[in-house]
Every structure is written in structure tokens, then in C-alpha cells.
Design an enzyme around this catalytic site. Structure first.
Site, PDB file in Angstrom:
ATOM      1  CG  HIS A  68      39.404  -5.586   1.442  1.00 61.10           C
ATOM      2  ND1 HIS A  68      39.306  -5.572   0.065  1.00 61.10           N
ATOM      3  CD2 HIS A  68      39.221  -6.867   1.812  1.00 61.10           C
ATOM      4  CE1 HIS A  68      39.057  -6.790  -0.376  1.00 61.10           C
ATOM      5  NE2 HIS A  68      39.004  -7.612   0.661  1.00 61.10           N
TER       6      HIS A  68
HETATM    7  O1  RIB Z   1      34.670  -6.286   1.034  1.00 64.33           O
HETATM    8  C1  RIB Z   1      35.684  -6.085   1.986  1.00 64.33           C
HETATM    9  C2  RIB Z   1      35.128  -5.425   3.206  1.00 64.33           C
HETATM   10  O2  RIB Z   1      34.158  -6.273   3.827  1.00 64.33           O
HETATM   11  C3  RIB Z   1      36.191  -5.172   4.294  1.00 64.33           C
HETATM   12  O3  RIB Z   1      35.841  -4.043   5.029  1.00 64.33           O
HETATM   13  C4  RIB Z   1      36.091  -6.395   5.150  1.00 64.33           C
HETATM   14  O4  RIB Z   1      36.514  -6.170   6.490  1.00 64.33           O
HETATM   15  C5  RIB Z   1      34.608  -6.640   5.116  1.00 64.33           C
HETATM   16  O5  RIB Z   1      34.004  -5.795   6.109  1.00 64.33           O
END
Ligand code: RIB
Ligand code: CA
Length: 313
Positions: free
Chosen positions: A242
Site C-alpha cells: 500500500h
Molecule cells: O489499509 C492499508 C493501510 O493501513 C496502510 O497504510 C497500512 O500500513 C495500514 O496503515
């Protein structure tokens, strides 16, 4: 070319760690500071992990500032089942040498945005938006001084990853997210609709592990841990990566595509709490307030990531 000034607000977290390494390896970016927030794991651990990453990157001069240890209103949530109890599941890093800065993260954000030329600082948000919301509430004028906010969060067609309709960062502090999305600042969103296309397959993890440096080895261990939990595999056999999408967007915006639309955050309904209500088809008549990314060149992303990680110690 003058490097782009950025502040990275994060909750390391394995994907945050990879995003930090990507930023610290890239001369196009001048990381003025890293601010930490409670999210994937509690604040003490996100702050420790951020300090470990700057040390791993050989960039101990980049200061780390601790911020909010809980959301504005909601009870804290965390994600140890995804990131491990330490937040850096799969690796064991020694106690970091770089000390935590004494200034609070929120004060650092406000001070930096007031001291630097208007429009020169980008805020990269990789976790719950509590620190940024507090800064905007204390100093609303910073919204116009920000070059832009580039954040990982939200979802539309991809659905949620913590409830059927909410993504973790926005769900963890929906009231903070609402403050940010209503602030008037320029916002670019990297939602699950994009990050679920960026999958750390075995082959991609192996290629990173074969870079032959400590950064590559550490990232391969983090991603292997993420793959081993299977929690985020969403029917495939590879977890999404992500947060590095935020940094990749700054380096290579051409890898991404999206639309400028209206995005509102649900803060009233228990069923849809934290949902990013993204008006992709512009049916609401509400003014556009964010660029919602929906496409990405995933092979191009991993080529960039590998090339930059190879530059680190
Ligand atoms: O949904 C994914 C996000 O939530 C990313 O930033 C992961 O590190 C968590 O913080
Ligand atoms: Ca994160």
C-alpha cells in the site's frame, strides 16, 4: 533539479517501512522530517520502527517526531495481525541509535509549513490522519500553505479491508479524515483500488531479496512475513503493497491514473463508519476535493522500487 520537500506521516508497519526506504533512497525528495502516529501498532512502536528505518537507510539525520497516540474520538484500533506485534514482523532490528525528536509531530508539521515557502511542502500520509487533522484544527492556514497532501487511504470499487466498506487508515480515525478532506487542501488519494493492483508476488519479493544489500534483504523479509500471514491476500497469494504507492506517485506520477472527484468520509453510521464515499461518476453535485487514483502500472512500480532500494546500504 531542486528536491521536493516532503514530510512523511506514518504508522510503521511493514508497508510504511518500505515507503520510507523508497523516499530516503530518492534524491528527488528532501524528507524534512518523519512524523509518527498510532495505527498499525501503538505510537511507541511506530516511532521506534521509524527510527530503525532511518538508521537502516543510513539517513540518521532525518528527524523522527512522535505525534498522536490515539484517534480524535474513536477507540483505538490496530493491525498486529497484519504487521506482527512489533509492527515489523519478519525482521528483528536492534534498538535504533537515532533519538526521537523532542518536538511533538503536530507542532513540527505546523512550524515547518509556516517557516517554509507557501506551496513548497508536500505531506505524505501513510497512516491514520490524526496528526494532520490536529495540525489543521490548530492552524487552519496551513491548508493553503501545503503544496498537496498525498495519502494512502480509502476505497471505492475495491471495498474495505477492515470492514466491508472502510479502509484501515480512514476507519482508524474517520473524524480526522473528515477534517482533512474538508480542509480545502489539495489532496491526492492512493486508495485500495490502486494498492490492490500492486501485489508482492513471490517473484517480486525474490528479486528484492537478490539486490544484495541490507535494505533489500530487510524488505524481502518484511514482505515475506506479510505474504505468510495471508491476511491481506484477498483470494490471491500475494499481499498488496500500500504505502509505497504514495512515494512512487511523487517520483513517477505517470505510473498512476485517476479522477478529480468529491470524496466524503462517513462518521455517523456504525455500519459504514470510515467509508470514503467517492463520487466516481459525479452524481452528487458536491464539489471535487480529491484526485482519486484508480489505475497503476504495477510492473513499473516494482521496477522503480527495486532500482531505488538497490541504492541503499
Ligand atoms: O489499509 C492499508 C493501510 O493501513 C496502510 O497504510 C497500512 O500500513 C495500514 O496503515
Ligand atoms: Ca500505514
Amino acid at each position: 533539479m531542486t528536491p521536493r520537500s516532503i514530510i512523511i506521516d506514518c504508522d510503521p508497519g511493514h508497508d510504511d517501512a518500505v515507503a520510507l526506504l523508497l523516499a530516503l533512497a530518492s534524491p528527488e525528495l528532501d524528507t524534512l522530517g518523519i512524523t509518527t502516529v498510532a495505527g498499525n501498532v501503538p505510537l511507541a512502536l511506530t516511532s521506534r520502527n521509524a527510527r530503525s528505518i532511518v538508521e537502516l537507510a543510513g539517513r540518521c539525520a532525518v528527524p523522527v517526531f512522535a505525534g498522536a497516540d490515539k484517534p480524535l474520538l474513536r477507540p483505538p484500533v490496530s493491525a498486529e495481525h497484519v504487521h506482527g506485534q512489533s509492527g515489523m514482523g519478519g525482521v528483528s532490528l536492534p534498538e535504533p541509535k537515532p533519538a526521537l525528536a523532542t518536538e511533538n509531530a503536530v507542532d513540527f508539521i505546523i512550524r515547518t509549513l509556516c517557516e517554509k515557502p507557501a506551496g513548497s511542502v508536500t505531506l505524505c500520509a501513510l497512516g491514520p490522519l490524526t496528526n494532520l487533522a490536529l495540525a489543521l484544527m490548530q492552524a487552519p492556514e496551513i491548508a493553503a500553505r501545503l503544496r498537496e497532501i498525498v495519502l494512502m487511504g480509502g476505497a471505492c470499487f475495491a471495498g474495505g479491508n477492515v470492514t466491508p466498506c472502510a479502509e484501515f487508515n480512514l476507519y482508524a480515525d474517520p473524524h480526522a479524515a473528515q477534517v482533512v478532506f474538508r480542509s480545502g487542501a489539495t489532496i491526492v488519494m492512493l486508495p485500495l483500488d490502486v494498492t490492490h493492483q500492486v501485489l508482492s508476488t513471490r517473484a517480486r519479493i525474490a528479486a528484492i531479496g537478490e539486490l544484495g544489500n541490507r535494505a533489500g534483504q530487510t524488505v524481502a523479509q518484511l514482505l515475506s512475513f506479510a505474504a505468510s500471514t495471508g491476511v491481506e491476500n484477498y483470494g490471491g497469494d500475494a499481499p498488496p503493497l500500500h504505502d509505497p504507492c504514495v512515494v512512487a506517485y511523487l517520483l513517477r506520477p505517470d505510473l498512476f491514473g485517476g479522477r478529480h472527484i468529491n470524496v466524503e468520509i462517513e462518521t455517523g453510521s456504525a455500519l459504514t463508519m470510515g467509508m470514503s464515499v467517492a463520487d466516481w461518476w459525479s452524481v452528487s453535485g458536491r464539489p471535487a476535493n480529491a484526485t482519486f487514483m484508480r489505475s497503476v502500472d504495477a510492473p513499473g512500480f516494482y521496477a522503480l522500487l527495486g532500482e531505488r532500494l538497490a541504492r541503499l546500504p
